[in-house]
Motif scaffolding. Structure first.
Motif, PDB file in Angstrom:
ATOM      1  N   ARG A  55      -8.967 -21.011   6.521  1.00 45.52           N
ATOM      2  CA  ARG A  55      -9.473 -19.749   5.980  1.00 45.52           C
ATOM      3  C   ARG A  55      -8.556 -18.595   6.360  1.00 45.52           C
ATOM      4  N   VAL A  56      -8.193 -18.506   7.642  1.00 49.80           N
ATOM      5  CA  VAL A  56      -7.308 -17.428   8.099  1.00 49.80           C
ATOM      6  C   VAL A  56      -5.934 -17.547   7.438  1.00 49.80           C
ATOM      7  N   ARG A  57      -5.423 -18.768   7.310  1.00 51.46           N
ATOM      8  CA  ARG A  57      -4.105 -18.976   6.697  1.00 51.46           C
ATOM      9  C   ARG A  57      -4.117 -18.610   5.216  1.00 51.46           C
ATOM     10  N   ASP A  58      -5.198 -18.960   4.503  1.00 51.64           N
ATOM     11  CA  ASP A  58      -5.288 -18.636   3.076  1.00 51.64           C
ATOM     12  C   ASP A  58      -5.397 -17.127   2.847  1.00 51.64           C
ATOM     13  N   ILE A  59      -6.110 -16.441   3.732  1.00 45.79           N
ATOM     14  CA  ILE A  59      -6.302 -14.997   3.583  1.00 45.79           C
ATOM     15  C   ILE A  59      -5.022 -14.237   3.896  1.00 45.79           C
ATOM     16  N   THR A  60      -4.322 -14.656   4.939  1.00 44.46           N
ATOM     17  CA  THR A  60      -3.183 -13.881   5.438  1.00 44.46           C
ATOM     18  C   THR A  60      -1.826 -14.367   4.960  1.00 44.46           C
ATOM     19  N   GLY A  61      -1.713 -15.651   4.632  1.00 47.51           N
ATOM     20  CA  GLY A  61      -0.410 -16.223   4.291  1.00 47.51           C
ATOM     21  C   GLY A  61       0.456 -16.497   5.500  1.00 47.51           C
ATOM     22  N   ARG A 121     -10.071  -6.881   7.344  1.00 48.33           N
ATOM     23  CA  ARG A 121      -9.322  -6.574   8.562  1.00 48.33           C
ATOM     24  C   ARG A 121      -8.199  -7.593   8.779  1.00 48.33           C
ATOM     25  N   LEU A 122      -8.453  -8.853   8.451  1.00 48.55           N
ATOM     26  CA  LEU A 122      -7.407  -9.867   8.583  1.00 48.55           C
ATOM     27  C   LEU A 122      -6.197  -9.507   7.726  1.00 48.55           C
ATOM     28  N   ARG A 123      -6.442  -9.085   6.508  1.00 53.08           N
ATOM     29  CA  ARG A 123      -5.334  -8.723   5.609  1.00 53.08           C
ATOM     30  C   ARG A 123      -4.556  -7.533   6.157  1.00 53.08           C
ATOM     31  N   GLU A 124      -5.258  -6.565   6.715  1.00 53.96           N
ATOM     32  CA  GLU A 124      -4.580  -5.394   7.290  1.00 53.96           C
ATOM     33  C   GLU A 124      -3.692  -5.797   8.466  1.00 53.96           C
ATOM     34  N   VAL A 125      -4.251  -6.599   9.364  1.00 54.88           N
ATOM     35  CA  VAL A 125      -3.512  -7.024  10.551  1.00 54.88           C
ATOM     36  C   VAL A 125      -2.328  -7.897  10.168  1.00 54.88           C
ATOM     37  N   ALA A 126      -2.482  -8.719   9.141  1.00 54.03           N
ATOM     38  CA  ALA A 126      -1.430  -9.665   8.742  1.00 54.03           C
ATOM     39  C   ALA A 126      -0.134  -8.972   8.369  1.00 54.03           C
ATOM     40  N   GLU A 127      -0.235  -7.706   7.966  1.00 54.20           N
ATOM     41  CA  GLU A 127       0.977  -6.969   7.608  1.00 54.20           C
ATOM     42  C   GLU A 127       1.800  -6.567   8.824  1.00 54.20           C
TER      43      GLU A 127
END
Length: 492
Positions: A280-286, A211-217
């Motif tokens: 963790r959030v920064r590494d997952i999302t960039g 979900r983090l990756r989806e939201v990051a977009e």
């Protein structure tokens, strides 16, 4: 005699018919107009509010509070926001009612030889998280604070999103997840991760990487919420009446039940845990990742800075949002709202000075929050050392909030903090989006006007020596005397 009686009856009948026609005309005018939510929701009788508001200026001097005595926001402040959001400007006649003898009053240090208009420069953007894969270039000094969909209505979020896009300011989603209405305007967005992890949680309520990756977009940065000003030590609360099917689906919760967040992130018990989650959030999302907190003392920022220096500067959060104990909320225990958490006037200097003392001020951007609705308060925060200022209730006033104090009852008369569709219809998105944009524009503009009066080319040049704080009637001290710049304890 009969003729006279008949004539009188005809007269009364004619007056009655005329009155009915007038009432019908006013009703139709009120329900079709798009400017005033009160009149649209309460046709005809809603007009009395504006009548009483105008008459109140004369009656209050005998019976009611002065324009600058109401709480949490006095009438003078609210009226200023209303005028600004309508593009009417903050002009007054005859003289100010602001008592500069009152302790705590702000006085800007005017320059004897201010710059000419052609010497002014634009307020430059500030990059948040320059070392991230996808850094965030934030263009505006003044932005929209975290307010969730659920606490706010659908038309309110739509208007904020559109207005933010028009004004070039960012919109914080609040902890309630990312709704389609946040996406309606092509604005910059900061996604707030609350303790319940709404919108980015898995079936067990834990943080979901997918979900983090989806939201990051769809967002520019993430903000891990530790606490907020009105209820430090207490998680967010959404009354059952506001938990609709749609809101429940966005948050990942059960509809029709009170939505109560834990009072902290279960996996965060100390500064190391906090930095683990940030990274963790920064590494997952960039994306850049920051945190939001309310200070109770100097201990939290000191321990955080010491942990960062031990682990390495690259482990630091990209920004910290400091919320004052006077911050707003949709629902909170009065005990916490009244008595817990340092006000922004104390907590912001503590945070900025601690970051300076530990040599981390350039690494970590600072965002100020907590009753910051006026240009002068925004400029004060910049003088202290904030990079940005965010406001929630200021933008609610721009949407038409009349401070009815019913946010927690789902009965907001202006349709801003309610899921009642009948009340929501009074909030016309197109009109309110324009007011949001006007308010954001004029606050940013007036902050620069204050900078120019101090002899600066733009608001990014504010420092503590440009402002004085009244201590007692007739005596003020410069801010850099009250809060001297600290000497760094660390060198690199």
């Amino acid at each position: 005699m009969g003729w006279e009686l008949s004539w009188g009856m005809w007269l009364l009948t004619g007056v009655g018919i005329l009155l009915i026609i007038m009432l019908v005309a006013m009703y139709l005018a009120d329900v079709t107009q798009v400017t005033h939510a009160i009149r649209r929701n309460y046709p005809v009788i809603g007009r009395f509010r504006y009548l009483f508001e105008n008459l109140g200026e004369y009656f209050r001097q005998y019976w009611f509070a002065h324009d600058r005595q109401e709480m949490p926001f006095n009438r003078a402040t609210r009226a200023w926001v209303y005028r600004t959001s309508k593009g009417l400007g903050g002009l007054l006649g005859f003289g100010s009612t602001n008592d500069l003898r009152e302790p705590g009053s702000i006085i800007f240090v005017s320059a004897s030889y201010p710059l000419l208009e052609e010497e002014y420069t634009d307020t430059s953007p500030v990059v948040i998280g320059p070392g991230c894969d996808k850094p965030f270039e934030a263009k505006s000094v003044f932005n929209i604070s975290g307010m969730s969909y659920g606490a706010l209505s659908k038309p309110a979020v739509r208007a904020l999103s559109r207005g933010a896009a028009s004004a070039g300011v960012w919109l914080n989603t609040g902890e309630g997840g990312l709704s389609p209405y946040h996406l309606e305007g092509a604005c910059d967005r900061i996604y707030q991760i609350g303790t319940a992890k709404y919108g980015v949680r898995d079936a067990r309520g834990s943080l979901s990487e997918a979900r983090l990756r989806e939201v990051a977009e769809q967002v520019n940065a993430f903000e891990i919420k530790l606490s907020q000003g009105a209820k430090p030590g207490r998680g967010g609360v959404l009354p059952a009446a506001k938990v609709t099917e749609e809101i429940a689906a966005i948050r990942g919760i059960v509809p029709g039940l009170v939505s109560s967040s834990p009072n902290r992130h279960r996996e965060i018990t100390n500064a190391d845990d906090l930095l683990d989650m940030v990274n963790r959030v920064r590494d997952i999302t960039g994306r850049p990742v920051g945190l939001k907190t309310v200070l109770g003392s100097e201990e939290f920022p000191q321990l955080l800075c010491e942990t960062i220096l031990r682990r390495g500067e690259d482990q630091a959060p990209d920004f910290i949002t400091v919320d004052g104990g006077e911050g707003g909320t949709g629902a909170a225990p009065q005990l916490l709202a009244d008595y817990v958490g340092l006000p922004i006037t104390e907590s912001l200097p503590v945070m900025v000075d601690t970051l300076m003392a530990y040599g981390l001020r350039n690494r970590i951007k600072v965002v100020a929050s907590g009753k910051m609705v006026h240009s002068a308060k925004v400029a004060w925060a910049l003088c202290i050392g904030a990079d940005f200022v965010v406001s929630g209730r200021g933008f609610m006033f721009a949407l038409g909030c009349v401070q009815s104090l019913q946010c927690h009852k789902d009965s907001c008369p202006t349709g801003i903090t309610t899921q009642d569709r009948r009340r929501q219809k009074g909030l016309v998105v197109e009109d309110k989006a324009e007011r949001v944009a006007q308010y954001a524009y004029w606050v940013n503009h007036e902050v620069n006007v204050l900078a120019h009066s101090c002899g600066l080319s733009n608001a990014r040049e504010f420092r503590r020596e440009h402002i004085r704080i009244v201590q007692t009637p007739g005596k003020s001290l410069p801010l850099n005397v009250l809060y001297p710049y600290p000497v760094s304890k660390h060198t690199y």
